[in-house]
Motif scaffolding. Structure first.
Motif, mmCIF file in Angstrom:
data_model
loop_
_atom_site.group_PDB
_atom_site.id
_atom_site.type_symbol
_atom_site.label_atom_id
_atom_site.label_comp_id
_atom_site.label_asym_id
_atom_site.label_seq_id
_atom_site.Cartn_x
_atom_site.Cartn_y
_atom_site.Cartn_z
ATOM 1 N N SER A 154 -3.836 -4.079 -8.278
ATOM 2 C CA SER A 154 -4.686 -4.019 -7.087
ATOM 3 C C SER A 154 -5.908 -4.886 -7.331
ATOM 4 O O SER A 154 -6.518 -4.800 -8.399
ATOM 5 N N LEU A 155 -6.238 -5.717 -6.375
ATOM 6 C CA LEU A 155 -7.454 -6.525 -6.520
ATOM 7 C C LEU A 155 -8.623 -5.859 -5.812
ATOM 8 O O LEU A 155 -9.727 -5.792 -6.348
ATOM 9 N N THR A 156 -8.381 -5.333 -4.612
ATOM 10 C CA THR A 156 -9.517 -4.850 -3.810
ATOM 11 C C THR A 156 -9.471 -3.345 -3.521
ATOM 12 O O THR A 156 -10.201 -2.859 -2.659
ATOM 13 N N GLY A 157 -8.616 -2.614 -4.237
ATOM 14 C CA GLY A 157 -8.716 -1.152 -4.214
ATOM 15 C C GLY A 157 -7.720 -0.400 -3.344
ATOM 16 O O GLY A 157 -7.588 0.812 -3.497
ATOM 17 N N ASN A 158 -7.012 -1.078 -2.458
ATOM 18 C CA ASN A 158 -6.010 -0.346 -1.654
ATOM 19 C C ASN A 158 -4.959 0.299 -2.559
ATOM 20 O O ASN A 158 -4.465 1.400 -2.281
ATOM 21 N N GLY A 159 -4.653 -0.400 -3.631
ATOM 22 C CA GLY A 159 -3.653 0.109 -4.580
ATOM 23 C C GLY A 159 -4.048 1.455 -5.168
ATOM 24 O O GLY A 159 -3.182 2.262 -5.527
ATOM 25 N N VAL A 196 0.420 -7.638 -0.916
ATOM 26 C CA VAL A 196 1.160 -8.825 -0.465
ATOM 27 C C VAL A 196 0.193 -9.994 -0.385
ATOM 28 O O VAL A 196 -0.874 -9.888 0.225
ATOM 29 N N PHE A 199 0.067 -14.044 0.545
ATOM 30 C CA PHE A 199 0.798 -15.130 1.193
ATOM 31 C C PHE A 199 2.256 -14.735 1.435
ATOM 32 O O PHE A 199 3.178 -15.475 1.105
ATOM 33 N N ALA A 200 2.422 -13.540 1.952
ATOM 34 C CA ALA A 200 3.737 -12.984 2.304
ATOM 35 C C ALA A 200 4.613 -12.669 1.094
ATOM 36 O O ALA A 200 5.778 -12.306 1.236
ATOM 37 N N TRP A 231 1.875 -3.234 -0.043
ATOM 38 C CA TRP A 231 0.890 -3.004 1.014
ATOM 39 C C TRP A 231 0.268 -4.346 1.370
ATOM 40 O O TRP A 231 0.116 -5.240 0.530
ATOM 41 N N GLY A 280 -2.386 -6.545 4.492
ATOM 42 C CA GLY A 280 -3.328 -6.485 5.598
ATOM 43 C C GLY A 280 -2.612 -6.343 6.922
ATOM 44 O O GLY A 280 -2.999 -5.549 7.781
ATOM 45 N N GLY A 281 -1.536 -7.103 7.097
ATOM 46 C CA GLY A 281 -0.811 -7.098 8.372
ATOM 47 C C GLY A 281 0.411 -6.192 8.358
ATOM 48 O O GLY A 281 1.103 -6.062 9.364
ATOM 49 N N GLN A 328 -2.457 -1.885 5.103
ATOM 50 C CA GLN A 328 -3.816 -1.633 4.587
ATOM 51 C C GLN A 328 -4.102 -0.138 4.382
ATOM 52 O O GLN A 328 -4.880 0.467 5.135
HETATM 53 C C1 LIG Z 1 -4.914 -13.811 -2.176
HETATM 54 C C2 LIG Z 1 -4.613 -12.889 -1.024
HETATM 55 C C3 LIG Z 1 -3.583 -13.197 -0.158
HETATM 56 C C4 LIG Z 1 -3.228 -12.305 0.872
HETATM 57 N N1 LIG Z 1 -2.173 -12.603 1.678
HETATM 58 C C5 LIG Z 1 -1.795 -11.708 2.648
HETATM 59 C C6 LIG Z 1 -0.640 -11.958 3.467
HETATM 60 O O1 LIG Z 1 0.045 -12.964 3.331
HETATM 61 N N2 LIG Z 1 -0.327 -11.047 4.424
HETATM 62 C C7 LIG Z 1 -1.061 -9.898 4.626
HETATM 63 O O2 LIG Z 1 -0.722 -9.100 5.499
HETATM 64 N N3 LIG Z 1 -2.160 -9.640 3.853
HETATM 65 C C8 LIG Z 1 -2.535 -10.507 2.864
HETATM 66 N N4 LIG Z 1 -3.618 -10.236 2.072
HETATM 67 C C9 LIG Z 1 -4.320 -8.936 2.250
HETATM 68 C C10 LIG Z 1 -3.843 -7.912 1.215
HETATM 69 O O3 LIG Z 1 -2.429 -7.860 1.138
HETATM 70 C C11 LIG Z 1 -4.323 -6.513 1.591
HETATM 71 O O4 LIG Z 1 -5.696 -6.527 1.826
HETATM 72 C C12 LIG Z 1 -3.978 -5.491 0.527
HETATM 73 O O5 LIG Z 1 -4.142 -4.195 1.044
HETATM 74 C C13 LIG Z 1 -4.858 -5.648 -0.710
HETATM 75 O O6 LIG Z 1 -4.475 -4.722 -1.701
HETATM 76 P P1 LIG Z 1 -5.469 -4.339 -2.891
HETATM 77 O O7 LIG Z 1 -6.734 -3.831 -2.246
HETATM 78 O O8 LIG Z 1 -4.747 -3.258 -3.653
HETATM 79 O O9 LIG Z 1 -5.720 -5.545 -3.716
HETATM 80 C C14 LIG Z 1 -3.982 -11.107 1.053
HETATM 81 C C15 LIG Z 1 -5.064 -10.830 0.196
HETATM 82 C C16 LIG Z 1 -5.368 -11.701 -0.832
HETATM 83 C C17 LIG Z 1 -6.503 -11.375 -1.785
#
Ligand SMILES: Cc1cc2nc3c(=O)[nH]c(=O)nc-3n(C[C@H](O)[C@H](O)[C@H](O)COP(=O)(O)O)c2cc1C
Length: 161
Positions: free
Chosen positions: A9-14, A85, A87-88, A113, A115-116, A140
């Motif tokens: 997880s980079l931003t905490g959703n994990g 996810v 870049f898909a 998980w 964003g979209g 998300q």
């Molecule tokens: C480098 C990067 C690329 C991403 N690409 C996508 C994407 O292609 N499609 C999408 O829906 N979200 C994308 N996101 C959003 C993340 O998938 C989403 O915020 C996720 O919940 C982050 O999980 P984390 O908080 O555990 O790191 C991207 C985020 C980052 C940092």
């Protein structure tokens, strides 16, 4: 049944996902690359996205060494790989996990998980490289806690619960 959730997880959703997986009986391990991407959000997206595009698998730090798990990965019946996810696609750290897991590790499944809430390239790859492995994608989860409720059902369906 011994169940392990290995996630990045980079931003905490994990973290929200890992808490739910714990409730569902999984041990959890959060992996971290030795040098994770950093800097302003835009740079993170570009750097991380580019790494994901070229299917990079960065070295994980010492505490993420899956070859030295105690008990070893081979003793788990089920291993769920968790990834945001990018870049898909799967995140680079998830690529590293998949590379490091011993072949005899437990039945593999994927918990994603985004964003979209979609992961077309990740799905394509999992279907090809891990045929039959179950996948769930949540939108998300930190902002949509109801998404986490899907996990219980998913794991029950896969006979993981
Ligand atoms: C480098 C990067 C690329 C991403 N690409 C996508 C994407 O292609 N499609 C999408 O829906 N979200 C994308 N996101 C959003 C993340 O998938 C989403 O915020 C996720 O919940 C982050 O999980 P984390 O908080 O555990 O790191 C991207 C985020 C980052 C940092």
């Amino acid at each position: 049944m011994k169940k392990l959730f290995i996630y990045y997880s980079l931003t905490g959703n994990g973290e929200a996902v890992a808490l739910k997986m714990k409730e569902l009986g999984f041990e959890t391990i959060r992996v971290k690359p030795k040098r994770d991407i950093s800097g302003p959000f835009f740079f993170k997206i570009m750097r991380g996205g580019f790494q994901a595009l070229r299917k990079a698998s960065p070295k994980l730090d010492g505490s993420s060494d899956l070859t030295r798990l105690d008990p070893p990965a081979s003793e788990y019946d089920v291993i769920a790989v968790g990834s945001p996810v990018w870049f898909a696609r799967l995140s680079p750290a998830a690529n590293s996990v998949l590379k490091t897991l011993p072949e005899k590790a437990g039945k593999l499944s994927f918990v994603l998980w985004a964003g979209g809430g979609e992961a077309p390239k990740a799905l394509e790859r999992i279907k090809k490289e891990y045929p039959g492995a179950p996948v769930i994608i949540m939108k998300q989860p930190s902002e949509n806690p109801s998404e986490l409720e899907k996990l219980g059902e998913y794991l029950t369906e896969q006979d993981h619960a």
